[in-house]
Design an enzyme around this catalytic site. Structure first.
Site: not given
Lengths: 346, 390
Positions: B125-126, B128, B160, B243, B375
């Site tokens: 994944q790209g 953040s 990751s 999901e 949060e």
């Protein structure tokens, strides 16, 4: 598999909720705080007419023939609305009398003529699991026994019903929760009029689930009370719910209510179906729901600020009842000790 | 209200259990590196060949298209069998794949979806960036258009498995004038492209799967944009509705069996008084019992969520409650494991090794951060479940 209540099950709960809303609103607790009993006899008779005491009792024994699932939803509504009065011991006491073959006693309870208070044993559990006890001895704390013909004792070995009038040294005590009536009493060879052993019927597991269901109601009601306040209370020109300090407190309440509700519904089905891990699930439900009700009610007082500290507001009534429910069927630490000793869940 | 599974569902469970017993990898999963990539892909390939790949993917994309309850059964059995997570295949199977199904062109779907299912490729994944974490829309990695190519410059972080990945779901800013949610594009990036540099970031448990990725004029064909230029925000958001409450079941079952292992451990090990077994210590026994009660509730919550989703097409925001509660419980459980070991916990054992409680304890700090911090989950619950003002 469908854990959620069916529309039919919800209808039963909502009929009861309407009745409680009309006849026993939370304000009754404040209005009758100095009366010897919280629920008057007229309302008690009407509850009987509605069939609330025998909802989960088989039809041939004089009940409505529903299951523990429906009773669980009923007690959740009672928790939500902080319904006072000895509903829990009356529902369980009617069951004990009916299963013990004491039909007159059962019908007196089911018809609302006789209520059943709860007796909490002072000191270690008394009954021997191997024998059928005929008399009751010891010191007891009584809940809502003032206008109750019987009191119910739930021991690990089984459940016993005795006549309140046969107890001695009865004296009332001030209670932390104005919605309950507390007394101390002694029993010296008091005859047991109905006995059901744990081997015959998991009455204690039912009691754990129904008590936990009331705790769920409290966890949900306090979540809603806090959320509503967070939406309408304006400070610094904005509703306080925009602040994460308040928003996150409400979110945590929502999670606790959801976890407790889910586990209580799960446990109700396990006890109803007689699953091997019924005790595991019921203890887990009692432990989680009991603790989360107290935590949500505590948080509600804080979210309401000064108003939450007043007798006039409902927050403290929820907190006090949440604490009462924690101690009804043995101490929370005892439940945890039993839970860790269980075989793993199914 | 019932916990009954039908005869077909019970048979299905048997079938899953037998297949997993006969086909699950026997070797211990290697630590992060090329051998782990091969291990994860081989296991995915085995599932594909056995007809078990993409259990929640629709059949038209080669998946099993199982019902919610069958998915639940699969994940329960998967967790119970003690199998490793789908770690390196996670983004492909549970994130990029479902996004492609919803928003990609037919060519893109045909090329990529089968490769993911067959265990041929790893996706990462790209999303953040150093200055765009929870606030994803603040992302600044730029892509300018030159002919039929995008030219990408910038940096991503917390990626990751980037060192092992073939493809990346990449969010870039394609319209510099667009503000925040506008002007972002969702792009399929070939991780072998020139100009990409991947650097590992060591985690607090000594793990090496975390990476940062640098893009220096990386050329990506315009045809790799998914869902239209500048429409990437809505593409990224569309993944979330895929999901439906089953995907974390295996983690929960794993956590429940961890609690059972800890109870066994507490019976074997000497407790804090140096004489009796740890379970005889009231505080430890209560914490273990509380953990049991909470993992039971977690499972009941998942059942409740799935029950709710069986009655509607789109999942609601309640999934955030499961995620938040899971994070909370998992951290408590691994902290309890750490405390149970006493001073032995000071000896580091990685979570890949047997008895890797200290490694798992450190790893548990990631569960309330990854996949949306606790949060952020509380904000979602406050705004979308409770309807609190923003």
């Amino acid at each position: 598999m469908d854990l959620l209540p069916t529309p039919g099950q919800m209808e039963i709960a909502s009929l009861a909720a309407d009745f409680f809303g009309n006849e026993l609103p939370i304000s009754v607790i404040r209005e009758r705080r100095d009366e010897p009993v919280v629920v008057d006899r007229r309302v008690w008779s009407e509850s009987a007419e509605l069939g609330l005491f025998g909802l989960g009792i088989a039809e041939e024994l004089g009940g409505a023939g529903c299951e523990l699932a429906e009773e669980t939803l009923l007690f959740r509504e009672m928790g939500r609305r902080l319904v006072p009065g000895p509903f829990l011991p009356t529902v369980l006491g009617a069951r004990v009398a009916a299963l013990a073959g004491q039909h007159e006693t059962a019908s007196a309870i089911l018809s609302g003529k006789a209520a059943v208070g709860l007796a909490l044993r002072r000191g270690p559990d008394g009954f021997d699991a191997a024998t059928t006890p005929s008399t009751l001895d010891g010191r007891f704390q009584l809940l809502d026994a003032a206008d109750s013909r019987y009191v119910l004792l739930l021991d690990p070995a089984g459940a016993a019903l005795v006549e309140t009038a046969a107890l001695t040294d009865v004296h009332s005590e001030p209670a932390i929760d104005p919605g309950i009536r507390l007394a101390e009493a002694r029993a010296d060879a008091v005859p047991i009029i109905a006995w059901v052993s744990t081997q015959e019927e998991p009455i204690r597991l039912r009691a754990l689930v129904l008590t936990a269901a009331m705790s769920v109601g409290i966890a949900e009601a306090t979540r809603d009370l806090s959320t509503e306040h967070a939406k309408v209370r304006v400070q610094f020109g904005r509703p306080i719910g925009v602040n994460q300090a308040i928003k996150h407190a409400c979110a945590d309440m929502a999670v606790r209510a959801e976890a407790a509700l889910s586990q209580v519904l799960f446990a109700a089905i396990c006890v109803q179906d007689g699953r091997a891990d019924a005790e595991f699930q019921a203890l887990a439900a009692k432990s989680v729901a009991g603790r989360f009700a107290v935590e949500n009610a505590s948080a509600t007082i804080q979210v309401h600020g000064g108003m939450g500290y007043t007798f006039e507001h409902d927050s403290h009534l929820f907190l006090k009842r949440a604490h009462v429910l924690e101690h009804l069927l043995g101490e929370p630490a005892d439940h945890l000790a039993r839970l860790v000793a269980q075989p793993a869940a199914q | 209200m019932d916990l009954d599974f039908s005869k077909e569902q019970v048979e299905f469970r048997e079938q899953v259990r037998t297949w997993l017993e006969e086909n699950a990898p026997r070797e211990i999963r290697p630590e992060m590196g090329p051998a782990m990539r091969e291990y994860d892909l081989a296991w995915q390939r085995t599932q594909w060949e056995g007809g078990w790949a993409g259990i929640s993917w629709p059949q038209e994309y080669g998946g099993r298209g199982l019902s919610l309850l069958q998915q639940l059964i699969w994940f329960e059995e998967y967790g119970r069998a003690g199998l490793p997570g789908i770690d390196a295949c996670f983004v492909g199977l549970s994130h990029a794949g479902p996004t492609l199904m919803t928003r990609a062109s037919e060519e893109q779907k045909t090329y990529h979806l089968a490769r993911i299912l067959r265990g041929e490729v790893i996706w990462c994944q790209g999303f953040s960036e150093p200055d765009a974490g929870s606030d994803l829309a603040a992302l600044r990695t730029r892509a300018r258009i030159e002919g039929d190519e995008l030219v990408v410059s910038g940096q991503k972080i917390w990626t990751s498995f980037a060192t092992l990945a073939d493809w990346q779901e990449l969010l870039v800013r394609t319209d510099p004038e667009g503000s925040r949610h506008h002007g972002i594009s969702w792009v399929i990036c070939d991780m072998h492209s020139p100009g990409i540099e991947v650097r590992g970031i060591e985690t607090i448990e000594g793990g090496a799967e975390f990476c940062e990725v640098f893009y220096d004029d990386v050329r990506i064909p315009l045809e790799n944009v998914v869902g239209g230029l500048n429409k990437g925000w809505s593409v990224a958001m569309s993944t979330l509705s895929f999901e439906r409450g089953t995907a974390f079941t295996a983690n929960q079952v794993r956590l429940a069996s961890t609690v059972e292992k800890l109870i066994d451990l507490a019976k074997e090990r000497t407790g804090p008084d140096g004489r009796r077994p740890a379970i005889a210590d009231d505080e430890i026994a209560r914490r273990l019992a509380t953990a049991r009660a909470e993992v039971a509730s977690l499972r009941a919550m998942t059942y409740a969520g799935i029950s709710r989703n069986m009655h509607r097409d789109q999942p609601g925001p309640e999934g955030s409650m499961v995620k938040l509660f899971y994070s909370d419980v998992a951290k408590k459980v691994y902290r309890l494991a750490f405390d149970l070991l006493g001073a032995d916990a000071l000896r580091f054992v990685s979570r890949w090794e047997p008895g890797g409680w200290s490694g798992n304890y450190l790893y548990s700090y990631s569960v309330s951060i990854g996949g949306g911090t606790s949060e952020v989950q509380r904000n979602i619950i406050g705004d979308r479940v409770l309807g609190l003002p923003r």
